[in-house]
Design an enzyme around this catalytic site. Structure first.
Site, short mmCIF file in Angstrom:
data_model
loop_
_atom_site.label_atom_id
_atom_site.label_comp_id
_atom_site.label_asym_id
_atom_site.label_seq_id
_atom_site.Cartn_x
_atom_site.Cartn_y
_atom_site.Cartn_z
N ARG A 49 0.85 -1.21 0.00
CA ARG A 49 0.00 0.00 0.00
C ARG A 49 0.88 1.25 0.00
NH1 ARG A 49 -1.89 1.74 4.56
NH2 ARG A 49 -2.54 -0.28 5.35
N TYR A 101 -15.85 16.56 -15.82
CA TYR A 101 -16.23 15.15 -15.84
C TYR A 101 -17.32 14.91 -14.78
CZ TYR A 101 -15.77 10.13 -15.17
OH TYR A 101 -16.03 8.79 -15.05
N ASP A 173 -6.83 18.52 -14.57
CA ASP A 173 -7.14 17.15 -14.99
C ASP A 173 -6.74 17.06 -16.46
OD1 ASP A 173 -8.34 14.85 -16.02
OD2 ASP A 173 -10.03 14.94 -14.66
N LYS A 198 -7.89 5.91 -19.26
CA LYS A 198 -8.19 6.38 -20.61
C LYS A 198 -6.96 6.21 -21.52
CE LYS A 198 -11.94 7.27 -18.42
NZ LYS A 198 -12.30 8.57 -17.86
C1 LIG Z 1 -12.75 9.04 -16.61
C2 LIG Z 1 -12.35 10.35 -16.09
C3 LIG Z 1 -12.12 10.55 -14.73
C4 LIG Z 1 -12.33 9.45 -13.72
O1 LIG Z 1 -11.47 8.37 -13.94
P1 LIG Z 1 -11.83 6.83 -13.56
O2 LIG Z 1 -10.58 6.12 -13.92
O3 LIG Z 1 -13.01 6.44 -14.39
O4 LIG Z 1 -12.15 6.82 -12.12
C5 LIG Z 1 -11.71 11.80 -14.31
N1 LIG Z 1 -11.54 12.81 -15.17
C6 LIG Z 1 -11.75 12.66 -16.50
C7 LIG Z 1 -11.54 13.82 -17.41
C8 LIG Z 1 -12.18 11.43 -17.00
O5 LIG Z 1 -12.40 11.29 -18.30
#
Ligand SMILES: *Cc1c(COP(=O)(O)O)cnc(C)c1O
Length: 364
Positions: A49, A101, A173, A198
């Site tokens: 962890r 998001y 982000d 992603k």
């Molecule tokens: C998908 C996404 C998230 C969240 O990510 P997860 O891996 O699904 O928890 C946060 N910000 C953006 C821009 C995203 O596309």
């Protein structure tokens, strides 16, 4: 080192201390704990962890690509965002992009709000709006650029200049553009967040998240929060992320070139009334002439998969109103243009002709 080389070699150069075999692919250290040689001795690894060699390798790679001091890897992108929010205390104010998001909005409106962290949503692409939203209690500005799904672009350098010497963290982000196309830290950001699920993973097969910090001090705080709250990345998923990032550059080039052609093609279609494409990346949103046309496309696509998520080799089509943004209150959703005529496309790396053919057939 150029970015495409860094995707493959950035972390390999300071190869993990535990890799004494010369293995080219990073080994998966599928272990929860690490034995000590004797009293007061440690290999540098104690418990997974806190730290694990495979996970550490993924962190070094993402930190190098973003130009940060250090990265922390999480089980999902939302775990990464939620952990960043633990930097704040009741009464702190955060300015956030209004077109975020959906999952981040759900986190802010439910959990952060419950902790009395005040989130002020504004259009961060409008610099004067950012300037007038800053108060003495503002502790952070949380930006997504381009936004999801309306593709609005915020100038991170300009926001950083606006913040100036004020004690406000600039958090970006960077999931949509990836470190291959954009490095927020080089434009004045303090923290970069990723959904590694992603483009970094790139194959629609792994969930992951990353937080990259500009300074050692911030990185240490995030690391302590991560090991304390515990939503860490597993060694196997870290391996998949490292593997995915090796092809990040060629995937981004191909999907971006496909997206540019598809955006142009969409603009020429009589049943498409608006195309939102920021000229960069591989995400396109578009509006159809009727709800029926939008739903027809979803029913008729064959090659393109009707699924949430983005950033993989497969082209996906999403219906934000009922999928990614279903939890955004309806009035707010409609005010932001997320209605039932809006579709979002995550363009993959297939032959662009095949993607366009599929869209053409689904428009008939
Ligand atoms: C998908 C996404 C998230 C969240 O990510 P997860 O891996 O699904 O928890 C946060 N910000 C953006 C821009 C995203 O596309």
């Amino acid at each position: 080192m150029k970015p495409e080389t860094a995707c493959i070699h950035a972390a390999a150069l300071n190869r993990n201390k535990s890799n004494t075999t010369g293995a080219v692919a990073v080994p998966i250290f599928q272990t929860s704990t690490f034995a000590h040689l004797g009293f007061g001795q440690s290999t540098g690894y104690d418990y997974s962890r806190t730290q694990n060699p495979t996970v550490e390798h993924s962190e070094e790679l993402v930190a190098a690509l973003e130009g940060g001091r250090r990265a922390s890897a999480f089980a999902t992108g939302m775990a990464a965002v939620a952990t960043v929010m633990e930097l704040f205390k009741p009464g702190d104010e955060i300015i956030a992009t209004d077109d975020l998001y959906g999952g981040s909005i759900r986190l802010f409106n439910n959990i952060s709000a419950k902790n009395n962290i005040i989130i002020n949503y504004i259009d961060t692409s409008d610099l004067s709006a950012v300037e007038s939203a800053i108060t003495p209690a503002t502790k952070a500005i949380f930006i997504e650029t381009p936004t999801n799904p309306m593709m609005k672009v915020t100038d991170i350098s300009a926001v950083s200049r606006l913040i100036g010497e004020r004690d406000i963290l600039l958090i970006v982000d960077n999931t949509f553009l990836t470190p291959y196309l954009f490095n927020p830290l080089a434009h004045g950001a303090d923290i970069v967040v990723h959904s590694g699920t992603k483009y970094l993973s790139g194959h629609n097969d792994t969930l992951a998240g990353f937080v990259v910090a500009k300074t050692s001090e911030l990185a240490e705080k995030i690391h302590v929060l991560k090991k304390t709250t515990g939503a860490v990345l597993s060694p196997f998923d870290a391996f998949l992320i490292i593997r995915g990032i090796k092809t990040l550059a060629i995937r981004m080039e191909k999907s971006q070139s496909n997206a540019r052609k598809i955006a142009e093609w969409l603009k020429s279609q009589p049943k498409i009334t608006a195309v939102y494409y920021p000229e960069q990346g591989a995400m396109i949103s578009f509006k159809t002439d009727s709800v029926k046309t939008a739903q027809n496309i979803l029913n008729k696509v064959e090659l393109i998969l009707y699924a949430e998520s983005l950033g993989g080799v497969e082209t996906l089509i999403t219906y934000p109103a009922t999928q990614t943004h279903a939890d955004v209150p309806e009035a707010e959703r409609l005010a932001r243009g997320i209605d039932e005529k809006l579709l979002r496309l995550s363009v993959g790396i297939e032959a662009v002709e095949d993607i366009i053919n599929d869209l053409e057939n689904s428009l008939k």
